[in-house]
Design an enzyme around this catalytic site. Structure first.
Site, PDB file in Angstrom:
ATOM      1  N   HIS A 129      -6.472  -6.919  -2.288  1.00 42.36           N
ATOM      2  CA  HIS A 129      -6.555  -6.512  -1.065  1.00 42.36           C
ATOM      3  C   HIS A 129      -6.316  -4.787  -0.811  1.00 42.36           C
ATOM      4  CE1 HIS A 129      -2.844  -4.483  -2.640  1.00 42.36           C
ATOM      5  NE2 HIS A 129      -2.920  -5.342  -4.143  1.00 42.36           N
ATOM      6  N   ASP A 130      -6.567  -4.189   0.455  1.00 44.33           N
ATOM      7  CA  ASP A 130      -6.902  -2.813   0.706  1.00 44.33           C
ATOM      8  C   ASP A 130      -8.227  -2.587  -0.479  1.00 44.33           C
ATOM      9  OD1 ASP A 130      -4.660  -2.282   1.977  1.00 44.33           O
ATOM     10  OD2 ASP A 130      -3.403  -2.957   0.118  1.00 44.33           O
ATOM     11  N   GLY A 147      -6.126  -4.185  -6.462  1.00 48.87           N
ATOM     12  CA  GLY A 147      -6.649  -3.902  -5.262  1.00 48.87           C
ATOM     13  C   GLY A 147      -6.764  -2.043  -4.962  1.00 48.87           C
TER      14      GLY A 147
END
Length: 285
Positions: A129-130, A147
């Site tokens: 994520h991200d 992340g």
């Protein structure tokens, strides 16, 4: 095998599940047993070969290809995530191989996981994520990243490397196989090791991309000023200022200095011991 249904130039196999609301461009091919969620946009020429799952607010760029059992835009592996409508974007002509996972962003992060154009992500890799991957990046098999990792254009991450969350990998950097990267890698840097250490610059990439010998020699001199084989009593900050003074007109060296000056969660990867750095110099130079 069921016949493939055709709608204009777009082909959706009868066993695929495409939710109402999904937007399909011209020439999209959705193969057997794929699943496409209601908030997904597939640009022209996207191909889901088979058994691909695309979910969330996800946008796949034109003529990108997705191999069996990869998933794109699924919920992040973050306990703070509570189902917020975060996003995932993959650029044009990117290739995502078997069993790759690319998760959407988080509300506590940027809200976006982004993969650039002309990227190759090989089998079993994980983009968390991200994360933000630039253009023409190559991620080799079994690479895992935490992340919020940022990887610059043209970087190479070799097989089974592990990248700590919030790490930055600079433009055209090289991460060696099975490296554990806990800190930032400067542009054009080359790192190796279970706890990755900086062994030099990515000389092979520089030569293959038309950088002339005179500039490579200047970059080597700047690198050895910044990371000498014997540091003595001169601080890193003093060496940094010396490089600023002596190499102010070189764009690539300035790119390295700008990267070093930028805010960082993790600091910079430390240089290797002299023996490892000497060996690395003979490989790509």
């Amino acid at each position: 095998m069921h016949a493939v249904e055709e709608a204009g130039q777009t082909r959706v196999h009868p066993t695929a599940l495409v939710a109402p609301g999904a937007v399909l461009g011209r020439g999209v091919v959705i193969g057997p047993w794929c699943t496409v969620g209601p908030n997904v946009v597939l640009d022209d020429g996207v191909e889901l070969i088979s058994h691909v799952v695309v979910d969330g607010h996800t946008h796949l760029g034109a003529h990108s290809r997705y191999f069996p059992f990869c998933t794109v835009g699924m919920a992040p592996q973050d306990l703070k995530y509570k189902g917020e409508p975060t996003r995932c974007e993959v650029g044009a002509r990117t290739v995502v191989r078997e069993h790759v996972t690319i998760h959407r962003g988080t509300a506590t992060g940027s809200g976006l996981t982004q993969v650039g154009q002309d990227v190759l992500i090989m089998a079993n890799a994980h983009v968390a994520h991200d994360c933000v991957l630039g253009d023409r990046v190559i991620i080799v098999n079994n690479v895992v990243m935490g992340g919020h990792v940022t990887i610059g254009n043209d970087a190479r991450v070799m097989g089974s490397a592990a990248i700590h969350q919030f790490v930055r990998i600079g433009h055209a950097a090289l991460v060696g196989g099975v490296a554990g990267v806990e800190a930032d890698v400067i542009p054009y840097g080359s790192v190796l090791g279970n706890r990755a250490r900086l062994i030099g610059l990515h000389w092979i990439w520089l030569r293959r991309n038309g950088v002339q010998s005179a500039e490579i020699h200047r970059m080597r001199k700047a690198f050895l000023t910044l990371y000498p084989k014997v540091c003595g009593d001169v601080s890193f900050q003093a060496r940094l200022e010396q490089v600023r003074k002596d190499f102010s007109g070189n764009d690539r060296i300035q790119e390295i200095l700008t990267f070093i000056d930028a805010p960082s969660h993790r600091g910079l990867v430390r240089p290797a011991r002299a023996g490892a750095a000497d060996q690395a110099e003979t490989d790509g130079a």
